[in-house]
Enzyme design. Structure first.
Site, PDB file in Angstrom:
ATOM      1  N   TYR A  92      -2.180  -0.524  10.274  1.00 18.61           N
ATOM      2  CA  TYR A  92      -2.261  -0.773   8.906  1.00 18.61           C
ATOM      3  C   TYR A  92      -0.826  -0.128   8.056  1.00 18.61           C
ATOM      4  CZ  TYR A  92      -4.297  -0.999   4.215  1.00 18.61           C
ATOM      5  OH  TYR A  92      -4.535  -1.527   2.958  1.00 18.61           O
ATOM      6  N   SER A 112       1.019  -1.233  -0.060  1.00 16.45           N
ATOM      7  CA  SER A 112       0.167   0.009   0.113  1.00 16.45           C
ATOM      8  C   SER A 112       1.004   1.139  -0.001  1.00 16.45           C
ATOM      9  CB  SER A 112      -0.778   0.057   1.060  1.00 16.45           C
ATOM     10  OG  SER A 112      -1.644   1.120   1.349  1.00 16.45           O
TER      11      SER A 112
HETATM   12  P1  NAD Z   1     -11.605  -6.218   0.304  1.00 20.51           P
HETATM   13  O1  NAD Z   1     -12.089  -6.003   1.767  1.00 20.51           O
HETATM   14  O2  NAD Z   1     -12.549  -6.020  -0.761  1.00 20.51           O
HETATM   15  O3  NAD Z   1     -11.035  -7.587   0.123  1.00 20.51           O
HETATM   16  C1  NAD Z   1     -10.316  -8.187   1.017  1.00 20.51           C
HETATM   17  C2  NAD Z   1     -10.807  -9.677   1.115  1.00 20.51           C
HETATM   18  O4  NAD Z   1     -10.044 -10.553   2.029  1.00 20.51           O
HETATM   19  C3  NAD Z   1     -12.416  -9.802   1.522  1.00 20.51           C
HETATM   20  O5  NAD Z   1     -12.852 -10.703   0.532  1.00 20.51           O
HETATM   21  C4  NAD Z   1     -12.072 -10.499   2.849  1.00 20.51           C
HETATM   22  O6  NAD Z   1     -13.186 -11.418   2.948  1.00 20.51           O
HETATM   23  C5  NAD Z   1     -10.941 -11.322   2.653  1.00 20.51           C
HETATM   24  N1  NAD Z   1     -10.250 -11.516   3.968  1.00 20.51           N
HETATM   25  C6  NAD Z   1     -10.429 -10.905   4.834  1.00 20.51           C
HETATM   26  N2  NAD Z   1      -9.687 -11.604   5.993  1.00 20.51           N
HETATM   27  C7  NAD Z   1      -9.269 -12.952   5.616  1.00 20.51           C
HETATM   28  C8  NAD Z   1      -8.638 -13.990   5.922  1.00 20.51           C
HETATM   29  N3  NAD Z   1      -8.312 -13.953   7.365  1.00 20.51           N
HETATM   30  N4  NAD Z   1      -8.409 -15.090   5.210  1.00 20.51           N
HETATM   31  C9  NAD Z   1      -8.970 -14.930   3.932  1.00 20.51           C
HETATM   32  N5  NAD Z   1      -9.432 -13.899   3.515  1.00 20.51           N
HETATM   33  C10 NAD Z   1      -9.739 -12.974   4.224  1.00 20.51           C
HETATM   34  O7  NAD Z   1     -10.557  -5.242   0.281  1.00 20.51           O
HETATM   35  P2  NAD Z   1      -9.565  -4.613  -1.038  1.00 20.51           P
HETATM   36  O8  NAD Z   1      -9.893  -3.083  -1.215  1.00 20.51           O
HETATM   37  O9  NAD Z   1     -10.184  -5.340  -2.377  1.00 20.51           O
HETATM   38  O10 NAD Z   1      -8.108  -4.676  -0.714  1.00 20.51           O
HETATM   39  C11 NAD Z   1      -7.507  -5.880  -1.410  1.00 20.51           C
HETATM   40  C12 NAD Z   1      -5.978  -5.909  -0.804  1.00 20.51           C
HETATM   41  O11 NAD Z   1      -5.412  -4.438  -1.236  1.00 20.51           O
HETATM   42  C13 NAD Z   1      -5.839  -5.606   0.655  1.00 20.51           C
HETATM   43  O12 NAD Z   1      -4.651  -6.291   1.095  1.00 20.51           O
HETATM   44  C14 NAD Z   1      -5.547  -4.333   1.067  1.00 20.51           C
HETATM   45  O13 NAD Z   1      -5.048  -3.886   2.258  1.00 20.51           O
HETATM   46  C15 NAD Z   1      -5.021  -3.752  -0.221  1.00 20.51           C
HETATM   47  N6  NAD Z   1      -5.174  -2.211  -0.567  1.00 20.51           N
HETATM   48  C16 NAD Z   1      -6.367  -1.899  -0.710  1.00 20.51           C
HETATM   49  C17 NAD Z   1      -6.438  -0.346  -1.131  1.00 20.51           C
HETATM   50  C18 NAD Z   1      -7.603   0.194  -1.325  1.00 20.51           C
HETATM   51  O14 NAD Z   1      -7.657   1.417  -1.640  1.00 20.51           O
HETATM   52  N7  NAD Z   1      -8.792  -0.711  -1.484  1.00 20.51           N
HETATM   53  C19 NAD Z   1      -5.253   0.391  -1.226  1.00 20.51           C
HETATM   54  C20 NAD Z   1      -3.951  -0.217  -0.899  1.00 20.51           C
HETATM   55  C21 NAD Z   1      -3.942  -1.628  -0.683  1.00 20.51           C
END
Ligand code: NAD
Length: 285
Positions: A181, A168
């Protein structure tokens, strides 16, 4: 789905953790579009199945698998299910991750009032719950390490593999309010470099993608008001993003496919690629 370009993954098995979520579901779809057999692992089995069904409806090969990335037996069971349906894993996307309100402060900076705070609705630095910090660290860091242990074994045996972690912006510079985070994603970036070095002799490339700001369920409450407008934090983000917009999940796909392709990125390992509209490059002045 429209991928920015195609790579040939027709003999490959890809595993996407957190694949039921917003950013990683589109990654799973893109890998399937390029011919990979894709296993979507998620704590929420129904979300994983929904993504797998969409891939199958589009003519691809996919399966949804229930998996908790913090529980080694659960990951091992998922690995066995994927291996028996598709074969050993060639490509691992460590996408499961996220923040938790218990690891978040209410205000961006400390003030005198924090020293005597008794309002349970205001969380100062002094009130941060170690359990909340631990949850966020475990989900992002251990949730990357444990699936890598389980799924990279066959890669090492085959002397070929691709691992892509999801870091991130916070890893480059911590954002206010979310210390756990930010530090956990910094650990993911650091671990990406460590793994790349450690696994290079076994033909496994390890890189990370660092998304900037994408409007998803994970951050909707921080970035939008109940009526759909932008919060003050959103305005701040956009004025610090040279391209002055949030990313679209599909913006991640070019880097994903490039890093996945041995042909295109065969000499690329240990990198963390920001996809952020210039946010991490801008000092704000
Ligand atoms: P999201 O919440 O839509 O997806 C995360 C998924 O992980 C969910 O489907 C959830 O059920 C699953 N999950 C949570 N805990 C779990 C576990 N213990 N075991 C298995 N699955 C589990 O979030 P997203 O925005 O799609 O994020 C995806 C990745 O990108 C994450 O690592 C997040 O930190 C990272 N990220 C997101 C952003 C953003 O702007 N959305 C920015 C930077 C990084």
């Amino acid at each position: 789905m429209a991928v920015p370009f195609k790579i040939d993954l027709s003999s490959k098995v890809a595993v996407v953790t957190g694949g039921g979520g917003i950013l990683c579901s589109i990654m799973a779809e893109a890998l399937a579009e390029c011919g990979a057999k894709v296993a979507i692992l998620d704590l929420r089995k129904e979300a994983a199945d929904k993504v797998a069904d969409a891939i199958k409806a589009a003519g691809g090969t996919a399966m949804g698998v229930a998996c908790n990335v913090l529980d080694r037996p659960s990951i091992e069971a998922a690995e066995a299910a994927v291996r028996s349906a598709f074969g050993p894993c060639d490509i691992l996307i460590n996408g499961a991750g996220g923040n938790n309100p218990k690891g978040t402060t209410s205000n961006e900076q400390m003030s005198e009032a924090d020293l005597t705070n008794s309002n349970p609705d205001i969380k100062t630095f002094f009130d941060l719950d170690p359990k909340g910090i631990e949850f966020v660290f475990n989900l992002n860091f251990l949730g990357t390490l444990l699936p890598t242990q389980v799924f990279s074994h066959s890669m090492a045996k085959n002397k070929n593999g691709v691992i892509i972690n999801i870091s991130s912006m916070n890893a480059f510079k911590p954002l206010t309010k979310i210390p756990a985070y930010s530090a956990a994603k910094a650990a993911v970036s650091n671990f990406t470099q460590w793994l790349a070095v450690h696994m290079a002799p076994m033909g496994i490339r390890v890189n990370a993608i660092a998304p900037g700001f994408f409007l998803t369920d994970q951050n909707r409450a921080l970035l939008t008001t109940p009526d759909g407008g932008l919060t003050p934090r959103s305005h701040k983000i956009l004025t610090h993003t040279p391209m002055a917009k949030f990313g679209e999940p599909a913006d991640l796909l070019g880097a994903l496919l490039w890093l996945t392709s041995d042909k295109a990125a065969g000499f690329v390992t240990g990198t963390v690629i920001p996809i952020d509209g210039g946010f991490s490059a801008y000092s704000g002045v």
